[in-house]
Design a protein around this motif. Structure first.
Motif, PDB file in Angstrom:
ATOM      1  N   ALA A 167      16.455   6.048 -70.621  1.00  0.00           N
ATOM      2  CA  ALA A 167      16.392   6.225 -69.163  1.00  0.00           C
ATOM      3  C   ALA A 167      17.198   5.149 -68.440  1.00  0.00           C
ATOM      4  O   ALA A 167      17.892   5.427 -67.450  1.00  0.00           O
ATOM      5  N   PHE A 168      17.132   3.925 -68.937  1.00  0.00           N
ATOM      6  CA  PHE A 168      17.913   2.815 -68.383  1.00  0.00           C
ATOM      7  C   PHE A 168      19.412   3.130 -68.447  1.00  0.00           C
ATOM      8  O   PHE A 168      20.141   2.982 -67.459  1.00  0.00           O
ATOM      9  N   LEU A 169      19.865   3.565 -69.621  1.00  0.00           N
ATOM     10  CA  LEU A 169      21.286   3.891 -69.790  1.00  0.00           C
ATOM     11  C   LEU A 169      21.695   5.078 -68.927  1.00  0.00           C
ATOM     12  O   LEU A 169      22.782   5.083 -68.342  1.00  0.00           O
ATOM     13  N   ARG A 170      20.843   6.090 -68.836  1.00  0.00           N
ATOM     14  CA  ARG A 170      21.150   7.247 -67.994  1.00  0.00           C
ATOM     15  C   ARG A 170      21.276   6.821 -66.536  1.00  0.00           C
ATOM     16  O   ARG A 170      22.168   7.274 -65.825  1.00  0.00           O
ATOM     17  N   ALA A 171      20.390   5.946 -66.085  1.00  0.00           N
ATOM     18  CA  ALA A 171      20.473   5.457 -64.700  1.00  0.00           C
ATOM     19  C   ALA A 171      21.797   4.729 -64.484  1.00  0.00           C
ATOM     20  O   ALA A 171      22.484   4.950 -63.480  1.00  0.00           O
ATOM     21  N   HIS A 172      22.159   3.874 -65.419  1.00  0.00           N
ATOM     22  CA  HIS A 172      23.438   3.160 -65.296  1.00  0.00           C
ATOM     23  C   HIS A 172      24.605   4.140 -65.277  1.00  0.00           C
ATOM     24  O   HIS A 172      25.542   3.984 -64.487  1.00  0.00           O
ATOM     25  N   ALA A 173      24.544   5.150 -66.138  1.00  0.00           N
ATOM     26  CA  ALA A 173      25.642   6.112 -66.217  1.00  0.00           C
ATOM     27  C   ALA A 173      25.818   6.878 -64.913  1.00  0.00           C
ATOM     28  O   ALA A 173      26.949   7.167 -64.511  1.00  0.00           O
ATOM     29  N   ARG A 174      24.727   7.207 -64.242  1.00  0.00           N
ATOM     30  CA  ARG A 174      24.809   7.952 -62.974  1.00  0.00           C
ATOM     31  C   ARG A 174      25.616   7.188 -61.931  1.00  0.00           C
ATOM     32  O   ARG A 174      26.316   7.788 -61.120  1.00  0.00           O
TER      33      ARG A 174
ATOM     34  N   ALA B  91      24.724   8.293 -79.223  1.00  0.00           N
ATOM     35  CA  ALA B  91      24.011   7.780 -80.397  1.00  0.00           C
ATOM     36  C   ALA B  91      22.500   7.979 -80.258  1.00  0.00           C
ATOM     37  O   ALA B  91      21.790   8.073 -81.254  1.00  0.00           O
ATOM     38  N   LEU B  92      22.037   8.069 -79.019  1.00  0.00           N
ATOM     39  CA  LEU B  92      20.616   8.327 -78.759  1.00  0.00           C
ATOM     40  C   LEU B  92      20.331   9.816 -78.627  1.00  0.00           C
ATOM     41  O   LEU B  92      19.206  10.211 -78.298  1.00  0.00           O
ATOM     42  N   GLY B  93      21.366  10.653 -78.842  1.00  0.00           N
ATOM     43  CA  GLY B  93      21.193  12.097 -78.760  1.00  0.00           C
ATOM     44  C   GLY B  93      21.066  12.625 -77.350  1.00  0.00           C
ATOM     45  O   GLY B  93      20.474  13.680 -77.115  1.00  0.00           O
TER      46      GLY B  93
ATOM     47  N   THR C   1      11.994  -3.076 -64.889  1.00  0.00           N
ATOM     48  CA  THR C   1      10.845  -2.225 -65.231  1.00  0.00           C
ATOM     49  C   THR C   1      11.086  -1.405 -66.492  1.00  0.00           C
ATOM     50  O   THR C   1      10.156  -0.787 -66.997  1.00  0.00           O
ATOM     51  N   PHE C   2      12.301  -1.390 -66.989  1.00  0.00           N
ATOM     52  CA  PHE C   2      12.632  -0.642 -68.199  1.00  0.00           C
ATOM     53  C   PHE C   2      12.459  -1.549 -69.417  1.00  0.00           C
ATOM     54  O   PHE C   2      13.072  -2.624 -69.478  1.00  0.00           O
ATOM     55  N   ASP C   3      11.680  -1.114 -70.381  1.00  0.00           N
ATOM     56  CA  ASP C   3      11.491  -1.847 -71.634  1.00  0.00           C
ATOM     57  C   ASP C   3      12.621  -1.454 -72.580  1.00  0.00           C
ATOM     58  O   ASP C   3      12.599  -0.365 -73.169  1.00  0.00           O
ATOM     59  N   LEU C   4      13.603  -2.315 -72.720  1.00  0.00           N
ATOM     60  CA  LEU C   4      14.795  -1.985 -73.492  1.00  0.00           C
ATOM     61  C   LEU C   4      14.538  -1.925 -74.998  1.00  0.00           C
ATOM     62  O   LEU C   4      15.380  -1.433 -75.747  1.00  0.00           O
ATOM     63  N   ALA C   5      13.393  -2.383 -75.427  1.00  0.00           N
ATOM     64  CA  ALA C   5      13.033  -2.280 -76.841  1.00  0.00           C
ATOM     65  C   ALA C   5      12.466  -0.901 -77.179  1.00  0.00           C
ATOM     66  O   ALA C   5      12.428  -0.508 -78.337  1.00  0.00           O
ATOM     67  N   ASP C   6      12.055  -0.157 -76.158  1.00  0.00           N
ATOM     68  CA  ASP C   6      11.498   1.191 -76.323  1.00  0.00           C
ATOM     69  C   ASP C   6      12.625   2.212 -76.172  1.00  0.00           C
ATOM     70  O   ASP C   6      13.332   2.216 -75.158  1.00  0.00           O
ATOM     71  N   ALA C   7      12.794   3.073 -77.155  1.00  0.00           N
ATOM     72  CA  ALA C   7      13.926   4.014 -77.154  1.00  0.00           C
ATOM     73  C   ALA C   7      13.941   4.911 -75.923  1.00  0.00           C
ATOM     74  O   ALA C   7      14.993   5.123 -75.319  1.00  0.00           O
ATOM     75  N   ALA C   8      12.794   5.451 -75.522  1.00  0.00           N
ATOM     76  CA  ALA C   8      12.764   6.355 -74.361  1.00  0.00           C
ATOM     77  C   ALA C   8      13.095   5.611 -73.066  1.00  0.00           C
ATOM     78  O   ALA C   8      13.856   6.109 -72.225  1.00  0.00           O
TER      79      ALA C   8
ATOM     80  N   ALA D 150      32.321   2.799 -69.035  1.00  0.00           N
ATOM     81  CA  ALA D 150      31.687   4.121 -69.066  1.00  0.00           C
ATOM     82  C   ALA D 150      31.828   4.791 -70.434  1.00  0.00           C
ATOM     83  O   ALA D 150      30.859   5.409 -70.900  1.00  0.00           O
ATOM     84  N   PRO D 151      32.969   4.677 -71.125  1.00  0.00           N
ATOM     85  CA  PRO D 151      33.051   5.280 -72.461  1.00  0.00           C
ATOM     86  C   PRO D 151      32.059   4.660 -73.453  1.00  0.00           C
ATOM     87  O   PRO D 151      31.482   5.363 -74.289  1.00  0.00           O
ATOM     88  N   LEU D 152      31.835   3.367 -73.359  1.00  0.00           N
ATOM     89  CA  LEU D 152      30.860   2.707 -74.229  1.00  0.00           C
ATOM     90  C   LEU D 152      29.444   3.190 -73.919  1.00  0.00           C
ATOM     91  O   LEU D 152      28.634   3.402 -74.828  1.00  0.00           O
ATOM     92  N   LEU D 153      29.182   3.363 -72.646  1.00  0.00           N
ATOM     93  CA  LEU D 153      27.876   3.869 -72.213  1.00  0.00           C
ATOM     94  C   LEU D 153      27.665   5.292 -72.717  1.00  0.00           C
ATOM     95  O   LEU D 153      26.590   5.628 -73.236  1.00  0.00           O
ATOM     96  N   ALA D 154      28.687   6.119 -72.618  1.00  0.00           N
ATOM     97  CA  ALA D 154      28.602   7.497 -73.131  1.00  0.00           C
ATOM     98  C   ALA D 154      28.381   7.493 -74.642  1.00  0.00           C
ATOM     99  O   ALA D 154      27.585   8.302 -75.157  1.00  0.00           O
ATOM    100  N   ASP D 155      29.031   6.570 -75.356  1.00  0.00           N
ATOM    101  CA  ASP D 155      28.830   6.464 -76.808  1.00  0.00           C
ATOM    102  C   ASP D 155      27.399   6.060 -77.139  1.00  0.00           C
ATOM    103  O   ASP D 155      26.795   6.600 -78.070  1.00  0.00           O
TER     104      ASP D 155
END
Length: 178
Positions: free
Chosen positions: A35-42, A73-75, A24-31, A64-69
């Motif tokens: 959210a996709f990356l934040r969900a994975h990080a949790r 990069a997305l602020g 359901t996450f559009d990975l081409a859309d920054a927002a 996890a370090p790559l995910l944090a990077d």
């Protein structure tokens, strides 16, 4: 039956549901990608933290370090991790099966990431022979551990899938927020 086959069979429904949820996450859309990356990080952070202190680390490269990077990069700072009680050794092998398997899917998803968006986490593929080496180590651990160990590894894999599913509730895709 191989432990890999047991794990794949026992978690097939969990895997399908999770794939459908993350689709359901559009990975081409920054927002949405954020959210996709934040969900994975949790979910990934507590699982990898547990794996790091276990015997299930042979040949392991945490992501996890790559995910944090990518989030940086997305602020966006990494979100708080979901709670995870310390799993036993067999469960950790099952959890590692899930996160190592997600590398395979990540390589496919990396192609969907929008131009200019960071994709180190999704692009972190297995090195040559790394997946096979992990599966061999998993099978050896399963053989040594016996039936109860294998059952606990399956429970750990299911627990990892459920943790990732729970992470999505915290980070809904922007078009699903209302």
């Amino acid at each position: 039956m191989s432990l890999r086959t047991e794990l794949r069979t026992a978690t097939a429904g969990d895997h399908e549901r999770l794939d459908a949820t993350f689709a359901t996450f559009d990975l081409a859309d920054a927002a949405a990608y954020r959210a996709f990356l934040r969900a994975h990080a949790r979910a990934l952070a507590p699982i990898e933290q547990a794996i790091a202190g276990s015997g299930a680390t042979a040949g392991w490269r945490p992501r996890a370090p790559l995910l944090a990077d990518d989030l940086a990069a997305l602020g966006t700072p990494p979100p708080p991790p979901l709670p995870l009680d310390r799993p036993d050794e067999a469960a950790l092998w099952g959890m590692r099966y899930v996160v190592e398997g997600s590398r395979l899917g990540g390589a496919l998803l990396a192609r969907q990431v929008g131009a200019g968006l960071p994709a180190a986490y999704l692009g972190a593929q297995h090195a040559k022979g790394e997946w096979r080496g992990f599966l061999d180590a998993l099978e050896a651990a399963g053989e040594a551990g016996g039936a109860a160990w294998r059952a606990e590894a399956i429970a750990g894999a299911r627990r990892a899938f459920h943790l990732f599913a729970a992470s999505v509730a915290e980070e809904k895709a922007p078009d699903e927020r209302r």
